[in-house]
Design a protein around this motif. Sequence first.
Motif, PDB file in Angstrom:
ATOM      1  N   ARG A 194       0.849  -1.193   0.000  1.00 39.31           N
ATOM      2  CA  ARG A 194       0.000   0.000   0.000  1.00 39.31           C
ATOM      3  C   ARG A 194       0.881   1.238   0.000  1.00 39.31           C
ATOM      4  N   VAL A 225      -2.970   3.910  -2.290  1.00 43.20           N
ATOM      5  CA  VAL A 225      -3.243   2.992  -3.401  1.00 43.20           C
ATOM      6  C   VAL A 225      -2.592   1.656  -3.070  1.00 43.20           C
ATOM      7  N   ALA A 227       1.510   2.919  -9.131  1.00 40.60           N
ATOM      8  CA  ALA A 227       0.840   3.070  -7.841  1.00 40.60           C
ATOM      9  C   ALA A 227       1.134   4.425  -7.226  1.00 40.60           C
ATOM     10  N   MET A 229      -0.758   7.096  -9.168  1.00 36.88           N
ATOM     11  CA  MET A 229      -2.178   7.096  -8.825  1.00 36.88           C
ATOM     12  C   MET A 229      -2.416   7.710  -7.446  1.00 36.88           C
ATOM     13  N   ALA A 230      -1.535   7.414  -6.483  1.00 38.35           N
ATOM     14  CA  ALA A 230      -1.681   7.994  -5.145  1.00 38.35           C
ATOM     15  C   ALA A 230      -1.560   9.512  -5.189  1.00 38.35           C
ATOM     16  N   LYS A 268      -4.815  10.940  -6.851  1.00 36.09           N
ATOM     17  CA  LYS A 268      -5.960  10.935  -5.941  1.00 36.09           C
ATOM     18  C   LYS A 268      -5.801  11.990  -4.843  1.00 36.09           C
TER      19      LYS A 268
END
Length: 346
Positions: A91, A108, A159, A162-163, A166
């Motif tokens: 994560r 993410v 990842a 994307m984090a 967001k």
Amino acid sequence: NEYKSYLSVMSVASIRKEATVSEQEKAVEYLTSHKIGETLQLSINKLYLAQPPSVYGFLCDYLEAFSEKPTINLVSGFVVLSQHSSTERIRIKVTCNVRNHTEEGEQVTVGYNSSDEPMSLDDLKAVNDALIGLCVFEQEAIDTQLEKLEGVPRCMKLAVSMAVFKTATRLLNMTLVDRLRTLLEKESISSPLPSVSIFKNGKAHQGKVNIGEVVIVGSPQRGYSKNMENLRAIFNKVEENIGKKAGPQKSSSGCYVFAADRLEAMLDVIKESAHELELIPEQDFSFLIDIRANNFYTEVLPGTGSAKKQGSGKKKGATPKGKRMSTVSCTAITYGRGLSRSMQWH
């Protein structure tokens, strides 16, 4: 002695006066360098023209535009345990400096057992060296820095990207779709079709085609809101019809466990529910069927219908490298194709 005391008092007073003047000069210089007076005067003028019901809310929103942009403070990660021992996940979490304080961003989770590039938390050191201090809103610059990193698996780069995406979306008070539209500089973009899991098969039969899950998917001809309305209506109607028969129970994922030997038994329940709602398959929704195999083989023997199991037997007439398949999977594919051709909607 009195004269000396007088001089001493005058010296202290003079020093205090100089210190006061010095502090005043520093304050003026500080406020002037940041244009505080001009900005506050302009905000008051805007406030009077707008005359909003929430005065301080308006001032907060207005002055927000003058604050420093949020920057990346740390990209961290930790291993997520799974109920499936073969599945490993990491994560990723982004922490930012926002208005003089540290704020945790979005997270993410990415699995790395499905990738040929194993991930390690040690890879985050290179990620932090490249990204710390960058504005969290500069998605393109961040992605460029990530692409330059050597030795960091692509799945981890995605990842982290994307984090950040967001996190920026939340800080900007935007939806993910609106944020994506802004980055792509498009007035409208297409979004993935929504889907809802209805049934999960509770039975597994050795050597037979096993239905893992039955899902209904929205129609490309319908908007997102309309699709969600239709899918929700079908799910609720299925729940109502099943309740009358006191049938399957709900699984932990929210869909129903339906111990059926035949896929048609599950589809009939959905078709009946859709018919009551006057919704038509292929026009208002489609089916997505997860057909699972339970025995996997390394090599299929052409023309014999048999195969060599993993770790057993001798090689006889093996297919060329790259042609590996499961005999049960072959059966499943054939079954699925035949079902799609023969299915009649009424």
